[in-house]
Write an enzyme that holds these catalytic residues in place. Structure first.
Site, PDB file in Angstrom:
ATOM      1  N   SER A   1       0.827  -1.202   0.000  1.00 29.57           N
ATOM      2  CA  SER A   1       0.000   0.000   0.000  1.00 29.57           C
ATOM      3  C   SER A   1       0.865   1.257   0.000  1.00 29.57           C
ATOM      4  O   SER A   1       2.058   1.228   0.313  1.00 29.57           O
ATOM      5  CB  SER A   1      -0.915   0.018   1.229  1.00 29.57           C
ATOM      6  OG  SER A   1      -0.154   0.282   2.394  1.00 29.57           O
TER       7      SER A   1
ATOM      8  N   ASP B   1      -1.397  -1.065  -3.737  1.00 33.08           N
ATOM      9  CA  ASP B   1      -2.734  -0.867  -3.172  1.00 33.08           C
ATOM     10  C   ASP B   1      -2.951   0.534  -2.615  1.00 33.08           C
ATOM     11  O   ASP B   1      -2.030   1.162  -2.100  1.00 33.08           O
ATOM     12  CB  ASP B   1      -2.945  -1.895  -2.053  1.00 33.08           C
ATOM     13  CG  ASP B   1      -4.408  -2.091  -1.702  1.00 33.08           C
ATOM     14  OD1 ASP B   1      -5.244  -2.111  -2.626  1.00 33.08           O
ATOM     15  OD2 ASP B   1      -4.717  -2.236  -0.505  1.00 33.08           O
ATOM     16  N   HIS B   2      -4.199   1.006  -2.705  1.00 37.51           N
ATOM     17  CA  HIS B   2      -4.622   2.295  -2.137  1.00 37.51           C
ATOM     18  C   HIS B   2      -3.673   3.422  -2.523  1.00 37.51           C
ATOM     19  O   HIS B   2      -3.192   4.174  -1.670  1.00 37.51           O
ATOM     20  CB  HIS B   2      -4.761   2.196  -0.619  1.00 37.51           C
ATOM     21  CG  HIS B   2      -6.052   1.566  -0.189  1.00 37.51           C
ATOM     22  ND1 HIS B   2      -7.279   2.182  -0.383  1.00 37.51           N
ATOM     23  CD2 HIS B   2      -6.322   0.378   0.392  1.00 37.51           C
ATOM     24  CE1 HIS B   2      -8.238   1.389   0.073  1.00 37.51           C
ATOM     25  NE2 HIS B   2      -7.684   0.285   0.544  1.00 37.51           N
TER      26      HIS B   2
ATOM     27  N   GLU C   1     -12.284   2.281  -6.119  1.00 37.21           N
ATOM     28  CA  GLU C   1     -13.234   2.138  -5.016  1.00 37.21           C
ATOM     29  C   GLU C   1     -14.383   3.122  -5.167  1.00 37.21           C
ATOM     30  O   GLU C   1     -14.181   4.279  -5.520  1.00 37.21           O
ATOM     31  CB  GLU C   1     -12.520   2.378  -3.678  1.00 37.21           C
ATOM     32  CG  GLU C   1     -13.413   2.265  -2.455  1.00 37.21           C
ATOM     33  CD  GLU C   1     -12.664   2.498  -1.152  1.00 37.21           C
ATOM     34  OE1 GLU C   1     -13.198   3.197  -0.282  1.00 37.21           O
ATOM     35  OE2 GLU C   1     -11.536   1.975  -1.012  1.00 37.21           O
TER      36      GLU C   1
ATOM     37  N   HIS D   1     -11.907  -1.135   7.200  1.00 39.84           N
ATOM     38  CA  HIS D   1     -10.469  -1.377   7.356  1.00 39.84           C
ATOM     39  C   HIS D   1     -10.090  -1.384   8.842  1.00 39.84           C
ATOM     40  O   HIS D   1     -10.777  -0.798   9.676  1.00 39.84           O
ATOM     41  CB  HIS D   1      -9.668  -0.276   6.665  1.00 39.84           C
ATOM     42  CG  HIS D   1      -9.826  -0.237   5.178  1.00 39.84           C
ATOM     43  ND1 HIS D   1     -10.740   0.558   4.542  1.00 39.84           N
ATOM     44  CD2 HIS D   1      -9.170  -0.898   4.198  1.00 39.84           C
ATOM     45  CE1 HIS D   1     -10.639   0.408   3.232  1.00 39.84           C
ATOM     46  NE2 HIS D   1      -9.697  -0.482   2.997  1.00 39.84           N
TER      47      HIS D   1
ATOM     48  N   HIS E   1     -12.771  -4.944   0.622  1.00 37.06           N
ATOM     49  CA  HIS E   1     -11.720  -4.404   1.480  1.00 37.06           C
ATOM     50  C   HIS E   1     -12.133  -4.591   2.945  1.00 37.06           C
ATOM     51  O   HIS E   1     -13.306  -4.731   3.258  1.00 37.06           O
ATOM     52  CB  HIS E   1     -11.508  -2.918   1.197  1.00 37.06           C
ATOM     53  CG  HIS E   1     -10.785  -2.652  -0.080  1.00 37.06           C
ATOM     54  ND1 HIS E   1      -9.937  -1.580  -0.256  1.00 37.06           N
ATOM     55  CD2 HIS E   1     -10.767  -3.309  -1.259  1.00 37.06           C
ATOM     56  CE1 HIS E   1      -9.442  -1.586  -1.472  1.00 37.06           C
ATOM     57  NE2 HIS E   1      -9.943  -2.633  -2.113  1.00 37.06           N
ATOM     58  N   GLY E   2     -11.153  -4.600   3.831  1.00 32.17           N
ATOM     59  CA  GLY E   2     -11.456  -4.734   5.256  1.00 32.17           C
ATOM     60  C   GLY E   2     -11.892  -6.132   5.652  1.00 32.17           C
ATOM     61  O   GLY E   2     -12.660  -6.299   6.604  1.00 32.17           O
TER      62      GLY E   2
ATOM     63  N   ASN F   1      -9.432  -8.676   0.309  1.00 30.85           N
ATOM     64  CA  ASN F   1      -8.239  -8.021   0.838  1.00 30.85           C
ATOM     65  C   ASN F   1      -8.102  -8.240   2.343  1.00 30.85           C
ATOM     66  O   ASN F   1      -9.049  -8.005   3.096  1.00 30.85           O
ATOM     67  CB  ASN F   1      -8.304  -6.514   0.583  1.00 30.85           C
ATOM     68  CG  ASN F   1      -8.009  -6.150  -0.860  1.00 30.85           C
ATOM     69  OD1 ASN F   1      -8.025  -6.990  -1.748  1.00 30.85           O
ATOM     70  ND2 ASN F   1      -7.739  -4.881  -1.086  1.00 30.85           N
TER      71      ASN F   1
END
Length: 284
Positions: free
Chosen positions: A50, A84-85, A136, A183, A211-212, A233
């Site tokens: 990330s 990521d992100h 996202e 998350h 996610h999370g 994820n």
């Protein structure tokens, strides 16, 4: 074996009605644990770095990327490398030279119109270089530096009609959606909206990403995969396992100073966690 592309792993999982798990890499030990867990489970996995992890390493992507790629290539499991992100355009543009086959470009803090424009630009850039791009839509809370967000608050969930328009206007290859997870959860208590997952699956032509997932119980993950989630994820669960193992060793041996004696058990705990998640998402 050679690195596999994220798009290939996600495509294979989707065709088989399964999911593929993506695990966050912060250190070399994270990468080694993911590879070991994937080998033990006999399943593919995605190693994802990330923007926060890059910041932790002094803003330098190359060292952690090279380490993760080297571990993946030395593994007998099919492994992919994902960035990521990513918020920074500069970091996005660093993905291709460092061997990443995919990027999650995160413009979720922007207004809807700005998100579409920025993400479409990222997709055009990525596709020119053969990079698979995830984005996202909706508000998946718990990100570092953000105020706490109730995953069940009105307006947080991803709207299927908006999602269909977003995918069409941006050209993304996968869509991370807000369906009840958050998350950085350290307890697995999240309840997902499986009916919404099904509606999103029917509304968009691309794979859905959860996610999370660290805070989502096994049965909820299985149901989410059945409903249409394809990429799962996981990050915090690895850190929880690592920290717990390290704390246990150091509590029992307060005079210990050799990091190999406590980092090793931490790495093993992460590998076990990876294998458990892979058994859930890769089940028939």
């Amino acid at each position: 074996m050679p690195l596999v592309s994220t798009g290939e792993l996600v495509g294979q999982a989707r065709s088989a009605g399964r999911a593929v798990a993506a695990f966050n890499v912060i250190s070399l030990e994270h990468a080694e644990a993911i590879a070991a867990g994937a080998e033990a489970a006999g399943a593919p996995a995605i190693l994802q770095v990330s923007e926060n992890a890059v910041r932790f390493h002094g803003g330098r992507l190359a060292p952690i990327a090279a380490a993760a790629a080297a571990v993946a290539r030395a593994s007998s499991a099919p492994l992919a490398l994902h960035l990521d992100h990513v918020v920074s355009v500069e970091l996005l543009h660093a993905a291709h030279p460092e061997g990443f086959s995919s990027v999650m470009f995160d413009a979720s803090k922007l207004s809807y119109e700005e998100n579409v424009a920025a993400t479409a630009d990222a997709v055009r850039w990525g596709h020119e270089r053969g990079i698979w791009v995830e984005a996202e839509l909706g508000k998946v809370g718990g990100k570092e530096g953000e105020a706490p967000l109730d995953a069940h608050a009105p307006g947080v969930r991803t709207d299927p009609v908006e999602a269909a328009a977003y995918v069409a206007d941006t050209g993304v290859d996968a869509l991370a959606v807000a369906v009840g997870s958050s998350h950085a959860m350290t307890e697995r208590t999240a309840a997902l909206d499986h009916e919404l997952i099904g509606r999103l699956r029917d509304a968009v032509p691309v794979p859905l990403v959860l996610h999370g997932s660290s805070g989502v119980p096994d049965e909820e993950i299985r149901a989410a995969v059945t409903a249409g989630m394809v990429k799962i994820n996981v990050g915090t669960a690895l850190n929880t396992a690592f920290t717990g193992a390290v704390r246990e060793v150091l509590t029992g041996q307060p005079a210990l100073v050799d990091p190999r004696k406590y980092v090793g058990p931490g790495r093993d705990a992460m590998a076990e966690t990876v294998a458990r998640f892979l058994a859930v998402v890769h089940a028939d």
